[in-house]
Design an enzyme around this catalytic site. Structure first.
Site, PDB file in Angstrom:
ATOM      1  CG  LEU A 200      -2.217  -0.715   1.162  1.00  0.00           C
ATOM      2  CD1 LEU A 200      -2.693  -0.824   2.618  1.00  0.00           C
ATOM      3  CD2 LEU A 200      -3.127  -0.158   0.018  1.00  0.00           C
ATOM      4  CG  LEU A 231     -11.545  -4.105   3.399  1.00  0.00           C
ATOM      5  CD1 LEU A 231     -11.875  -4.664   4.845  1.00  0.00           C
ATOM      6  CD2 LEU A 231     -12.448  -5.120   2.334  1.00  0.00           C
ATOM      7  CG  ASP A 232      -8.206  -2.900  -0.031  1.00  0.00           C
ATOM      8  OD1 ASP A 232      -8.279  -3.724   0.800  1.00  0.00           O
ATOM      9  OD2 ASP A 232      -8.498  -2.916  -1.318  1.00  0.00           O
ATOM     10  CD  GLU A 233      -5.635   3.911   1.606  1.00  0.00           C
ATOM     11  OE1 GLU A 233      -4.739   4.388   2.615  1.00  0.00           O
ATOM     12  OE2 GLU A 233      -5.370   3.735   0.621  1.00  0.00           O
TER      13      GLU A 233
END
Lengths: 289, 289, 289, 289
Positions: A200, A231-233
């Site tokens: 990320l 969700l992806d952070e």
């Protein structure tokens, strides 16, 4: 509730201020608690102080957790210090969520079975039946909650109910390929760990390994992080990489990424259950030995 | 021009087709060239074939580079194969461009001086005077081309003229903090290597290390790549990472990033001068042993 | 025997001599075999040449393995070149030997089940019953051959008989804690891979992790190697390391070493079954892409 | 002596006993010293306790180092606690010893010049003249003490005298290829850091890289350690590795080993000057954040 235990972990944080270490160490000394490991970090940018102490209670005394917490609360109050006291051998009640990919689950269950990750796994939740045999072999309950675009809300309600029912303290998203609602993400803030198949905030969006292939990356990575509203952070706990080359097609990058995903997720969970991870202002402080 | 040399490198690429290896190896055999290392890669997605052969010319013969190239051109023509023949001990004429940060320059000049990176360094170009003593100590010409917003075009013209004058085959942007014009980038396509202080396409834009700090990354990285129209993009040649933690402030990430920048840039230059890097469709193929 | 197959691997070695590449590539060209990957290495110290070519047979022809081998033997004879032709999708008949530690077995069976290590596992052999359930879950035969000091020879005879019976081409010693006789080691030379819980030839003898602890090592490693007359020596195929610190007691080093043992063993087996490993004079040459 | 300084490091060790943390933290609290980082380690096997606290003295007070030490000595006495108080910005008086290889020296002087390794380098000592220009460019005294088998004792006496003369607190053996006498090793115990071109106790004796080549190692390593009576042994501070393959001849292993030697030595020196390294019973404890 009163508990007897030989080793405990006290983790705390407050604003940076004189005496923030002493308030912890003096209290432990007075109670004849022997500190086996202490570490603190003071973040001058954030003006924030973090401390973690592992200690053994004097065996001539009966250690009363509730009484300890009450008494320490009084000491900590002038510092506006928040804290948690946890038995070192505590097994965190955990739900693991998966879809079809089994590499992370296989790895976690292996580490669980061999005592490397001392979790109290309350169940495996999935929108597919594929990994049920693996859960069964390990003697763990498997909850099959299928989902369609129409049943998304209802399915998430089942997940939420299960989290409550088993009193899950930790939710591990071990390649659960469904998006959780912002409400659930928010509710699980700080106690749900996701593994992201990339470094990320590198290749976002769909098909990250295809994007990576197109760029001709020479490293694939993985990021384990707490989920927050997105969700992806969320605050990063651990990251890992592995070398790849031009001969790795997107599908090879996926395979290659598995090992590093497993190792990175296991490391992050380890830090979490050892109470080494502190959250503040969207970042983690990880007090390792 | 005719050259005598014991060891040569033949690198070539063409569309995937039967006989693409044989056209190289048979020709070398006929000329009594002994292949010391050969490697090829066939990319079925791109339908593209890449080959690199290192060979020694038979010492009973006089190796005539021009004649070899002409003869091989005829053989390669039906395959629409492009190729390059290079003496293995060739020192690539190189310009290094820097600003004020000296870590990459110091590392490159050390490797140059000790023979690890056998370059023919024609000069160091900079918009500042800071690194002149370092260049002088190594006995290398230093070109101070200061730049202001107003003189940007004129300064770039000086750079371009110098590239032509010294006949630079390779330009290394060793932390040159100025943006080059798309025209110059385009002109240097495939022969200018940049080191980017991050894992592309991670934290773009200004203050990448501050962005990384805010995210709480646990790894810092570096990417060495050919420049293309966009200075900070382009085909990746090498990437590296190093571990960091919460105690690394943006300025520490910068310092921590230095070692991995040096190592990654040196590795990329090594691949380039050994003729191991092939470019096709925006990606690199790197034929290592 | 005649086999149809799209992709094949030809691996060969001989003394260094002119034409050693050409004899391979010309033959493949004549037979309309398309080379998808070729690599060679010439060791001037040993005067030895190694080559590996992956190719697809022309699909208008019927590929006849026996006929290919006979014909290529004639070509290879003047070079005293030894070679092997293997279908790329061949699943190597494999016996895995274990004792009680299950980390490597768990990892191998996972990679086997998911197609990452395409082996034809003929069985798991152990001197203990502990890992039988794991083998059963994967649907693989488990051979329990208990051993005592008195039955050592007889037990080894059973192993040898089983190797013959299942026609095992590869034996993987995945933490098999018994010493094999020099005779069996010798017989398995080049086709038995062992994983050693250290960086050979570091801490030899008993309790290597205790020795490592006493020295205060900061890295633990693992070495995968072919066995030769000495079980713990032999040509190295792969090595890996992981970081440790003063807080890792010998028992922690053991645990920490597990991950790197798994990864290193899996990597070595991968090279072996892809026919990338060449043996000569007690060393390996590994032709990777 | 009285010194004013904002930040200090207190490092201490004693036998494991109740109150060993509190005696430090309470004292600092009483003196209004603000702890910015604390870490301790308790080794139950050795029954030994180690602690390191970084703190800033209250800026309303004048910090008197001697008075602090005297006062803390009284507190520490019942614990038989040994301690050191050091200004965080102290530059350790250092002698660097080299022979002809310059990679470690070049790296150290670069880090010194750029402030990454804040040493007070009192001079470079060598038995050769080769590296004198490098020292001169950095403006550092160079002591050329040639040595022959006959003058070995006399030369060592000159080294010893220089160590006394410049009051060196740290001696760095940055590829000094001469053996020091057991007496000098002993005298420098705990304050001389050596970099060993291998992972101790791997390939000992002469030509370690040749031995490694013969074994076909896939990793080369380096070990930075304090010297003790035996020059090549002693408590390990840091270790590093880098990947190699069959194409690396002994001379390539030497080159490849250089990068990891530089990085490993620099890391070890960094830990040392930050007072993070504790010695006990032949092992190091390294208290990192």
């Amino acid at each position: 509730m009163t508990a007897k235990a030989s080793t405990w972990i006290l983790s705390a944080q407050c604003e940076s201020q004189l005496g923030s270490v002493d308030v912890v160490t003096r209290f432990l000394k007075e109670r004849r608690c022997y500190i086996t490991e202490i570490s603190s970090f003071d973040d001058p940018r954030a003006g924030r102080f973090f401390i973690r102490a592992a200690f053994t209670a004097d065996d001539t005394a009966t250690f009363d957790q509730a009484e300890f917490e009450t008494a320490f609360s009084e000491r900590a109050a002038p510092f506006a210090m928040t804290f948690e006291l946890t038995p070192a051998d505590k097994r965190v009640k955990t739900l693991i969520m998966v879809s079809k990919a089994d590499h992370c689950l296989n790895d976690l269950l292996y580490r669980h079975r061999t005592g490397q990750l001392p979790l109290d796994i309350k169940g495996i939740v999935s929108n597919h039946r594929d990994l049920e045999p693996l859960a069964q072999w390990h003697g763990l309950p498997y909850y099959h909650f299928p989902v369609t675009p129409d049943t998304k809300r209802a399915q998430e309600a089942r997940i939420r109910a299960l989290i409550d029912e088993v009193d899950a303290e930790l939710v591990v998203l071990a390649r659960y390929m469904q998006v959780l609602s912002p409400e659930l993400c928010h509710r699980l803030s700080g106690r749900a760990i996701n593994i992201h198949h990339s470094l990320l905030p590198g290749f976002r969006g769909a098909k990250p390994y295809h994007q990576a292939y197109e760029k001709g990356v020479k490293l694939v990575g993985a990021t384990a992080h707490y989920i927050n509203d997105d969700l992806d952070e969320g605050p990063i706990i651990a990251q890992g990489v592995d070398a790849v080359d031009h001969a790795h097609y997107p599908e090879d990058l996926v395979v290659k990424g598995r090992d590093v995903e497993c190792l990175t997720l296991a490391r992050a969970i380890g830090y979490h259950i050892e109470r080494r991870v502190f959250l503040h202002a969207g970042r983690t402080v990880i007090l390792k030995h």
